[in-house]
Design a protein around this motif. Structure first.
Motif, short mmCIF file in Angstrom:
data_model
loop_
_atom_site.label_atom_id
_atom_site.label_comp_id
_atom_site.label_asym_id
_atom_site.label_seq_id
_atom_site.Cartn_x
_atom_site.Cartn_y
_atom_site.Cartn_z
N PRO A 248 -1.81 7.77 -9.08
CA PRO A 248 -0.81 7.16 -8.18
C PRO A 248 0.29 8.12 -7.76
N TYR A 249 0.57 9.13 -8.59
CA TYR A 249 1.66 10.06 -8.28
C TYR A 249 1.32 10.99 -7.12
N ARG A 250 0.07 10.96 -6.68
CA ARG A 250 -0.28 11.71 -5.47
C ARG A 250 0.33 11.06 -4.23
N HIS A 251 0.65 9.77 -4.35
CA HIS A 251 1.18 9.01 -3.20
C HIS A 251 2.61 8.52 -3.39
N PHE A 252 3.01 8.32 -4.65
CA PHE A 252 4.34 7.79 -4.93
C PHE A 252 5.01 8.64 -6.00
N GLU A 253 6.16 9.18 -5.67
CA GLU A 253 6.86 10.07 -6.60
C GLU A 253 7.23 9.33 -7.89
N ASP A 254 7.63 8.08 -7.76
CA ASP A 254 8.03 7.28 -8.91
C ASP A 254 7.97 5.81 -8.52
N LYS A 255 8.42 4.95 -9.42
CA LYS A 255 8.37 3.52 -9.17
C LYS A 255 9.23 3.13 -7.97
N THR A 256 10.39 3.76 -7.82
CA THR A 256 11.26 3.43 -6.70
C THR A 256 10.58 3.72 -5.37
N ALA A 257 9.85 4.81 -5.30
CA ALA A 257 9.11 5.14 -4.08
C ALA A 257 8.03 4.10 -3.80
N LEU A 258 7.41 3.61 -4.85
CA LEU A 258 6.40 2.56 -4.69
C LEU A 258 7.05 1.28 -4.16
N LEU A 259 8.20 0.90 -4.73
CA LEU A 259 8.90 -0.30 -4.27
C LEU A 259 9.34 -0.15 -2.81
N ALA A 260 9.77 1.05 -2.44
CA ALA A 260 10.16 1.30 -1.05
C ALA A 260 8.97 1.14 -0.11
N ALA A 261 7.79 1.58 -0.56
CA ALA A 261 6.59 1.43 0.25
C ALA A 261 6.21 -0.04 0.38
N LEU A 262 6.41 -0.81 -0.69
CA LEU A 262 6.15 -2.25 -0.63
C LEU A 262 7.09 -2.93 0.35
N ALA A 263 8.38 -2.57 0.28
CA ALA A 263 9.35 -3.14 1.20
C ALA A 263 9.03 -2.75 2.65
N THR A 264 8.57 -1.52 2.85
CA THR A 264 8.17 -1.08 4.18
C THR A 264 7.05 -1.97 4.71
N GLU A 265 6.07 -2.24 3.86
CA GLU A 265 4.97 -3.12 4.24
C GLU A 265 5.51 -4.50 4.60
N GLY A 266 6.50 -4.97 3.85
CA GLY A 266 7.10 -6.26 4.14
C GLY A 266 7.76 -6.30 5.51
N PHE A 267 8.51 -5.26 5.86
CA PHE A 267 9.16 -5.23 7.16
C PHE A 267 8.15 -5.13 8.30
N LYS A 268 7.05 -4.45 8.06
CA LYS A 268 6.00 -4.38 9.08
C LYS A 268 5.41 -5.77 9.32
N ARG A 269 5.21 -6.51 8.24
CA ARG A 269 4.68 -7.86 8.38
C ARG A 269 5.69 -8.77 9.07
N LEU A 270 6.96 -8.62 8.72
CA LEU A 270 8.01 -9.41 9.35
C LEU A 270 8.06 -9.11 10.85
N TYR A 271 7.94 -7.84 11.20
CA TYR A 271 7.91 -7.46 12.62
C TYR A 271 6.74 -8.15 13.33
N ASN A 272 5.57 -8.13 12.69
CA ASN A 272 4.39 -8.72 13.32
C ASN A 272 4.55 -10.21 13.59
N VAL A 273 5.05 -10.95 12.59
CA VAL A 273 5.17 -12.40 12.78
C VAL A 273 6.29 -12.72 13.77
N SER A 274 7.38 -11.95 13.74
CA SER A 274 8.49 -12.19 14.67
C SER A 274 8.09 -11.84 16.09
N ASN A 275 7.42 -10.71 16.24
CA ASN A 275 7.01 -10.26 17.56
C ASN A 275 5.96 -11.17 18.15
#
Length: 202
Positions: free
Chosen positions: A49-76
């Protein structure tokens, strides 16, 4: 002899880890997510996993990013219909609230204290801005057509966002259970209509 580490074999390990992390988020909350547990469940070595995420915080940021993309899709998606800017703003606002209610753990991560706005996560900032700009675009459309009052679009969008975010948070925390009658779909519509009344030209 100890068990051998699982080989790194996933063609799209990053997405596999994000999908599994979302499962863990729903089941256990963000505090108990660990890269080691995700590696085990996905079936790769603990270092993969460390090939893609430096640490747990980076993983959580990627999850939140995915959330905002989904929010954009449903709102748009909600605004891609024929109708007025007021119709679009109401539909987008309701889509926002229902997204929060359908994804409570992800929503709390997106807006909660675990991810500081001061941290440098470019993809997260971009995804968040894109989601917010759906609302800004509707407001600008309403102003340009004379449907909404001619005010600073960012001020209007921020005020509208504050309301839908507040309703979402109160509903998630079941605060409306303390209010006589609670909040139904019809009451939600009326609440959003109150905001629109303040925006429309007279």
């Amino acid at each position: 002899m100890g068990a051998q580490a699982q080989p790194y074999h996933h063609g799209n390990l990053k997405q596999a880890l994000l999908d599994k992390a979302l499962d863990h988020l729903r089941l256990h909350g963000p505090e108990k997510i660990s890269l080691r547990a995700l590696a085990r469940d996905v079936g790769v070595s603990q270092t993969a996993p460390y090939r893609h995420f430096e640490d747990k915080t980076a993983l959580l940021a990627a999850l939140a990013t995915e959330g905002f993309k989904r929010l954009y899709n449903v709102s748009n998606f909600a605004i891609n219909i024929d109708g007025t800017a007021a119709d679009a703003l109401q539909m987008s606002g309701k889509a926002y609230i229902h997204f929060a209610l359908d994804n409570p753990e992800l929503y709390r991560l997106m807006f909660g204290p675990l991810l500081s706005p001061d941290e440098n996560f470019g993809e997260l900032e971009e995804a968040g801005a894109n989601a917010f700009n759906v609302m800004v675009g509707i407001v600008k459309r309403g102003i340009s057509t004379g449907e909404f009052v001619d005010k600073d679009p960012l001020l209007v969008a921020n005020s509208t966002w504050a309301m839908v975010h507040g309703i979402s948070s109160l509903m998630l925390d079941r605060r409306f259970d303390c209010v006589e009658g609670g909040i139904s779909e019809s009451v939600l519509d009326e609440s959003l209509n109150i905001v629109l009344l303040g925006l429309k030209t007279r």
